[in-house]
Design an enzyme around this catalytic site. Structure first.
Site, short mmCIF file in Angstrom:
data_model
loop_
_atom_site.label_atom_id
_atom_site.label_comp_id
_atom_site.label_asym_id
_atom_site.label_seq_id
_atom_site.Cartn_x
_atom_site.Cartn_y
_atom_site.Cartn_z
N ASP A 71 0.89 -8.09 6.36
CA ASP A 71 0.41 -7.68 7.68
C ASP A 71 -0.25 -8.89 8.32
OD1 ASP A 71 -0.65 -5.99 9.90
OD2 ASP A 71 -0.09 -4.37 8.55
N HIS B 55 3.17 -7.34 13.46
CA HIS B 55 2.23 -7.43 12.34
C HIS B 55 2.58 -8.63 11.46
CE1 HIS B 55 -0.18 -3.81 12.91
NE2 HIS B 55 0.92 -3.13 13.19
N ASP C 67 6.43 -1.05 13.31
CA ASP C 67 5.49 -0.35 14.18
C ASP C 67 4.68 -1.31 15.05
OD1 ASP C 67 4.28 -1.20 11.68
OD2 ASP C 67 2.47 -0.18 12.35
N GLU C 68 4.17 -0.79 16.14
CA GLU C 68 3.17 -1.43 17.00
C GLU C 68 3.54 -2.86 17.39
OE1 GLU C 68 -0.82 0.95 15.57
OE2 GLU C 68 -0.34 -0.91 14.54
N PHE D 164 -5.52 8.92 5.01
CA PHE D 164 -6.71 9.03 4.16
C PHE D 164 -7.76 7.96 4.50
CE2 PHE D 164 -4.82 11.48 0.30
CZ PHE D 164 -4.48 12.52 1.15
N TRP E 203 -4.78 3.11 4.66
CA TRP E 203 -4.96 1.82 5.32
C TRP E 203 -6.38 1.33 5.01
CZ3 TRP E 203 -0.53 0.04 7.02
CH2 TRP E 203 0.47 0.93 7.42
N THR E 204 -6.56 0.01 4.85
CA THR E 204 -7.81 -0.45 4.26
C THR E 204 -8.62 -1.39 5.15
OG1 THR E 204 -6.66 -2.25 3.11
CG2 THR E 204 -6.91 -0.16 1.93
#
Length: 796
Positions: free
Chosen positions: A217, A292, A356-357, A449, A498-499
């Site tokens: 990412d 990303h 994505d995005e 989550f 996701w962190t």
């Protein structure tokens, strides 16, 4: 009446009553406490008398020369040895005289037409697990594991403190969905190889079979690629700015001391893949493209549209404009080289490419991308993304693999064999299924989550949102709007961790547990009425197992929330208390002290006529089970008084309109709770009419800060008082002293205490900072000011 007639009447009455009892028993089946507590809930359980006892003499019997079954046997014997220090012998003897055995048996016709199905039979002298495939035996072992004492999850390696008795029963079981997954993001924060293995073990114990590994990412490239060493030499490391909020980190600077990060060598990845395979878990690697990509482009800027320079980002930024150049053939050669090495490491069927995005600003300006659009007869940049995905898919398919991506890969047209992971709700999944494409459902509403699972003030930092345990459990992955053929394309369900806001392994565990248990039941078990209460009964036993395993799990299930209703004519506030946990015993206090086992039990709404601190908790057997929850109920002079605003609030954050700032309902740390009034790039200037002159002793107003949502505390707040609503006198001015770069969402009351000031009207001005600062994820974007309650204390 003779004896025969009496007997017949009694017989029929008993029969009738027995039938009624059976009917009542059936009706109440799902609300009764189950004796055998297994998660996910098996398809069928039949309990019998007696038990089987594991002793040092117990043997594990397997078919001769079957390596896969031997792996399952060794997994189980290692579990027993680790917890209890008992070394069980594994044998392939066919002697019918063997007693006290655990038999693992592969049968050609399994209990169900499903490779993951199993049948578990526990008798007094024998346990038998049967399945068509070794994976079915493995899931049978996971069920057997839950029939043992919770201490089986420990690593004590000493003689058990209780007999290892397993109740006699028969279980037939198989999963509802083929894809039962969880994603772990190791790009935003790097996690050790040992924790990744732990994560795999967590999936295995809950009968999940897919590990989606988010390896690349903007904030880090985590996989060694031999042909492109700078991907890990440069892309795996970033400047250490962990002391700042994720969205408050300086971005567009050269990396400088890039010391924060890490990566997995190819040898480590092979080790992890093998570890997962032994637990019948398939790893799906994700290599992000076309967006990303900041970490990759920091290492190899030549594959961008601009040539750079780029940095490995230290935190969030928006919009995501760094992107691979779709106009260069060299870009595709670069990505194909990477994917070739990735596919050699991961034997599974799927390769995830993100998708994505991807903001296409650079493509719009890039001559090469525009030339590609013209050459390929594409309409726009959306179709250029489709071209990009289709070209990558052809290469992946040529290697015998299948491409999977987030639902943005639908934009501009879906690649022929692509599988869609639907995260922006369910519409993308529905559209893909109707086009005949396979789908994994993973919507933010039920499967993210990284969202809070309890009251924000009681939880560790999270990205936002609210996803309590019962909402995870309530999810139905197959949209009812699909017909039978379309529904067949729903492969399953996946949760994502996701962190960005999760820097440590303990924090990650807290976010995973116990929601992973609810996910496992959604993915494995058929839906049934009354399932939530039944699930909670079983979850209590699971908590014991988590404690034995040393897992830091959330107790948000045991938190209390408050709903309040103000009754103007009585000048009273009614407080309702509720919790996710069924049949929980709530105890509360009104004296400002913590509740205790003998505090009043909540039975009905509590009525208050003065400012009160309400504190509550859930107690069981004299112990507080979860966090203590508190709220301050402010009964003040401005309640339900009219408010005149100089600048309008945003319609989507009206909080109910005219009386929102004096309705006595305090906002929470969730800006979507319907209690905050929001002003986009506008100041708050409010005049409150108290109705008559009062002696005003204190004025307060509450504000929210959540920079992840572009919401900041005011720069300063001024207070004024007037008799006539035209001529105001200063009553105080306060400057904000809290840094906007703070890590947590917070609420701050700005208050002034006054001495013998009388007035009818109060004017409050709160200064909005107008735009997000340059260090913010979205510098220059319009900033929000969120206010909830104007409170006035005083006397007639």
């Amino acid at each position: 009446m003779n004896t025969l007639i009496k007997g017949l009447i009694l017989f029929f009455l008993i029969a009738l009553n027995t039938g009624s009892l059976k009917a009542a028993s059936s009706a109440n089946k799902q609300t009764q406490k189950p004796k055998v507590k297994i998660i996910p809930r098996p398809i069928e359980i039949k309990e019998h008398e007696g038990f089987f006892r594991i002793t040092p003499r117990t043997q594990v019997l397997i078919p001769e020369k079957d390596k896969a079954v031997l792996h399952v046997a060794h997994y189980f014997t290692a579990l027993i040895h680790r917890a209890f220090g008992i070394s069980l012998k594994t044998t392939s003897s066919s002697s019918s005289l063997l007693q006290n055995i655990i038999l693992l048996s592969l049968i050609e016709k399994g209990p169900f037409d499903n490779d993951e199905a199993y049948r578990l039979s526990v008798e007094k002298n024998r346990i038998k697990i049967e399945a068509r495939k070794a994976c079915g035996l493995f899931y049978g072992i996971q069920t057997l594991r839950q029939l043992l004492p919770a201490s089986v999850e420990s690593e004590r390696g000493r003689a058990p403190e209780e007999a290892l008795d397993i109740p006699c029963l028969t279980i037939k079981d198989f999963p509802r969905y083929r894809w039962r997954g969880m994603m772990l993001d190791v790009s935003r924060h790097f996690f050790s190889k040992e924790f990744v293995k732990k994560f795999i073990d967590y999936l295995a114990m809950h009968k999940l079979n897919t590990f989606h590994w988010h390896l690349t990412d903007d904030q880090g490239w985590r996989i060694e690629i031999k042909k492109y060493p700078r991907l890990t030499q440069i892309g795996a490391w970033r400047a250490d700015m962990e002391k700042y909020h994720w969205n408050a980190r300086n971005q567009q600077k050269q990396n400088g001391d890039a010391v924060y990060g890490g990566f997995y060598t190819q040898e480590e990845i092979r080790e992890i893949v093998s570890y997962a395979s032994d637990r019948f878990i398939t790893i799906v690697p994700e290599i992000e493209m076309p967006g990303h990509t900041s970490a990759a482009l920091a290492a190899y800027p030549e594959y961008s549209c601009t040539g750079g320079p780029f940095t490995v980002l230290s935190g969030g930024y928006w919009p995501i404009t760094d992107i691979f150049c779709a106009g260069k053939d060299e870009t595709f050669a670069f990505l194909e080289d990477i994917l070739t090495e990735v596919m050699a490491l991961f034997p599974g069927r799927y390769i995830h490419i993100g998708g994505d995005e991807a903001t296409k600003t650079e493509w719009e300006k890039c001559p090469l991308c525009q030339a590609r659009i013209k050459k390929e007869c594409l309409r726009d940049e959306q179709e250029l993304q489709s071209y990009f995905i289709r070209r990558i898919e052809r290469f992946i398919a040529s290697q015998g693999k299948r491409l999977i991506g987030w639902d943005e890969i639908l934009e501009g047209g879906l690649a022929p064999q692509a599988t869609v992971m639907s995260w922006r709700g369910t519409s993308g999944g529905i559209e893909a299924a109707r086009q005949g494409h396979d789908v994994i459902m993973s919507p933010t509403s039920h499967c993210y989550f990284d969202y809070y699972q309890g009251e924000r003030g009681l939880e560790p930092p999270a990205i936002g949102g609210y996803l309590p345990l019962n909402r995870v459990y309530a999810y139905e992955p197959t949209p009812p709007i699909l017909n039978t053929e379309e529904a067949g394309h729903i492969l399953g369900v996946q949760a994502n961790l996701w962190t960005e806001y999760i820097p440590t392994e303990q924090h990650a565990e807290y976010m995973i547990f116990p929601r992973i248990a609810a996910l496992s039941e959604v993915a494995w078990s058929p839906k049934e009425e009354g399932g939530w209460k039944n699930f909670c009964f079983r979850l209590v036993k699971q908590f014991d197992r988590y404690r034995e395993a040393g897992i830091r799990y959330a107790r948000s299930l045991y938190s209390v929330s408050f709903d309040t209703v103000y009754v103007p004519e009585k000048k009273e506030m009614t407080v309702n208390m509720k919790t996710e946990c069924p049949n929980a015993r709530i105890r509360y206090s009104l004296d400002g002290k913590s509740p205790h086992p003998s505090s009043p039990a909540y039975e009905s709404p509590v009525t208050l006529d003065k400012t009160t601190i309400v504190r509550a908790g859930i107690f069981k057997e004299g112990e507080l089970q979860g966090p203590e929850t508190r709220t301050t109920i402010n009964i003040h002079k401005a309640i339900n008084k009219p408010v005149t605003l100089t600048y309008p609030y945003a319609e989507k954050y009206s909080a109910g309109g005219a009386f929102a700032l004096t309705d006595c309902l305090r906002g929470t740390m969730d800006h979507h709770d319907g209690r905050w009034q929001g002003f986009e790039s506008e100041d708050l200037e409010a005049v409150v009419d108290l109705g008559s002159d009062l002696t005003i002793e204190k004025i307060s107003v509450g504000f929210l800060q959540n920079i992840s949502a572009w919401i900041f505390l005011p720069l300063e707040v001024t207070f004024e008082v007037s008799h006539d609503g035209h001529h105001f006198k200063p009553a105080g001015q306060l400057s904000n002293t809290i840094s906007p770069r703070t890590h947590r969402t917070l609420i701050k009351d700005f208050s002034v205490s006054l001495k013998e000031i009388r007035g009818r009207f109060i004017r409050i001005r709160a200064v909005n900072r107008r735009t997000c600062p340059e260090w913010h994820i979205a510098p220059g974007e319009e900033a929000w000011l969120f206010a909830d309650e104007i409170m006035v204390e005083g006397s007639e």
